[in-house]
Design an enzyme around this catalytic site. Structure first.
Site, PDB file in Angstrom:
ATOM      1  N   ASN A  88       0.863  -1.178   0.000  1.00  0.00           N
ATOM      2  CA  ASN A  88       0.000   0.000   0.000  1.00  0.00           C
ATOM      3  C   ASN A  88       0.901   1.229   0.000  1.00  0.00           C
ATOM      4  O   ASN A  88       1.917   1.250   0.693  1.00  0.00           O
ATOM      5  CB  ASN A  88      -0.889   0.019   1.246  1.00  0.00           C
ATOM      6  N   VAL A  97       1.019   2.855   7.928  1.00  0.00           N
ATOM      7  CA  VAL A  97       2.331   2.898   8.597  1.00  0.00           C
ATOM      8  C   VAL A  97       3.379   3.246   7.544  1.00  0.00           C
ATOM      9  O   VAL A  97       3.549   2.509   6.555  1.00  0.00           O
ATOM     10  CB  VAL A  97       2.658   1.551   9.271  1.00  0.00           C
ATOM     11  N   HIS A 101       6.526  -1.760   3.692  1.00  0.00           N
ATOM     12  CA  HIS A 101       6.259  -3.145   4.091  1.00  0.00           C
ATOM     13  C   HIS A 101       5.430  -3.841   3.039  1.00  0.00           C
ATOM     14  O   HIS A 101       4.557  -3.245   2.425  1.00  0.00           O
ATOM     15  CB  HIS A 101       5.547  -3.209   5.457  1.00  0.00           C
ATOM     16  N   HIS A 103       2.703  -6.723   2.410  1.00  0.00           N
ATOM     17  CA  HIS A 103       1.708  -7.614   3.011  1.00  0.00           C
ATOM     18  C   HIS A 103       1.772  -8.951   2.277  1.00  0.00           C
ATOM     19  O   HIS A 103       1.743  -8.991   1.042  1.00  0.00           O
ATOM     20  CB  HIS A 103       0.287  -7.068   2.825  1.00  0.00           C
TER      21      HIS A 103
HETATM   22  P1  5GP Z   1      -0.671  -0.393   5.775  1.00  0.00           P
HETATM   23  O1  5GP Z   1      -2.113   0.031   5.754  1.00  0.00           O
HETATM   24  O2  5GP Z   1       0.231   0.724   6.237  1.00  0.00           O
HETATM   25  O3  5GP Z   1      -0.249  -1.005   4.474  1.00  0.00           O
HETATM   26  O4  5GP Z   1      -0.592  -1.576   6.784  1.00  0.00           O
HETATM   27  C1  5GP Z   1      -0.217  -1.449   8.115  1.00  0.00           C
HETATM   28  C2  5GP Z   1      -0.540  -2.753   8.775  1.00  0.00           C
HETATM   29  O5  5GP Z   1       0.098  -2.775  10.027  1.00  0.00           O
HETATM   30  C3  5GP Z   1      -2.037  -2.966   9.030  1.00  0.00           C
HETATM   31  O6  5GP Z   1      -2.485  -4.140   8.353  1.00  0.00           O
HETATM   32  C4  5GP Z   1      -2.136  -3.095  10.548  1.00  0.00           C
HETATM   33  O7  5GP Z   1      -3.063  -4.078  10.968  1.00  0.00           O
HETATM   34  C5  5GP Z   1      -0.720  -3.449  10.949  1.00  0.00           C
HETATM   35  N1  5GP Z   1      -0.323  -2.972  12.268  1.00  0.00           N
HETATM   36  C6  5GP Z   1      -0.528  -1.715  12.765  1.00  0.00           C
HETATM   37  N2  5GP Z   1       0.000  -1.617  13.995  1.00  0.00           N
HETATM   38  C7  5GP Z   1       0.556  -2.828  14.287  1.00  0.00           C
HETATM   39  C8  5GP Z   1       1.253  -3.338  15.425  1.00  0.00           C
HETATM   40  O8  5GP Z   1       1.480  -2.661  16.434  1.00  0.00           O
HETATM   41  N3  5GP Z   1       1.664  -4.633  15.365  1.00  0.00           N
HETATM   42  C9  5GP Z   1       1.425  -5.410  14.262  1.00  0.00           C
HETATM   43  N4  5GP Z   1       1.876  -6.669  14.312  1.00  0.00           N
HETATM   44  N5  5GP Z   1       0.778  -4.960  13.183  1.00  0.00           N
HETATM   45  C10 5GP Z   1       0.344  -3.687  13.178  1.00  0.00           C
END
Ligand code: 5GP
Ligand code: ZN
Length: 116
Positions: A88, A97, A101, A103
């Site tokens: 993303n 975040v 990263h 997924h």
């Molecule tokens: P993004 O939307 O930035 O691509 O994905 C961020 C991901 O990080 C989300 O799927 C969310 O559930 C995960 N996430 C957010 N905070 C934490 C955390 O403190 N620990 C873990 N293991 N995952 C997290």
């Protein structure tokens, strides 16, 4: 390492996570809100905000990320069944975040759409 970055803190171990895989370049852990039976976040140890910030000087971080994805799906026994990888990027891409990263989703029949 960025002091205020959640994933830098997870890599450093100051915030706990369920580690799935680690090597010199990559840290991978279970997503806290899994969208599939297997939902792993594969994170380069080098802090880069997002795919939007990749350039010739840092793009080498991607290779170990994808190799880690392949190792993890082999270990989880889902290589043949199939899996999905997603980056993303930025607000309309759903990025929450800002530490690059990947997924990795697997373990069920994933929808044919792209989540649009
Ligand atoms: P993004 O939307 O930035 O691509 O994905 C961020 C991901 O990080 C989300 O799927 C969310 O559930 C995960 N996430 C957010 N905070 C934490 C955390 O403190 N620990 C873990 N293991 N995952 C997290
Ligand atoms: Zn970071």
């Amino acid at each position: 390492m960025l002091k205020e970055c959640l994933f830098c803190k997870i890599i450093a171990g100051s915030i706990k996570s369920e580690k799935v895989y680690e090597d010199e370049h990559v840290f991978a852990f279970k997503d806290i809100h899994p969208k599939a039976p297997i939902h792993v976040l594969i994170v380069p140890k080098q802090h880069i905000d997002s795919l939007a910030k990749l350039d010739e000087s840092n793009a080498d971080v991607l290779k170990p990320v994808f190799l880690a994805a392949q190792k993890i799906v082999k270990e989880e026994g889902v290589l043949e069944r199939g899996f999905r990888t997603v980056f993303n990027c930025n607000p309309e891409g759903g990025q929450l975040v800002y530490h690059l990263h990947l997924h990795l989703l697997a373990g069920k029949q994933l929808g044919g759409g792209m989540g649009a």
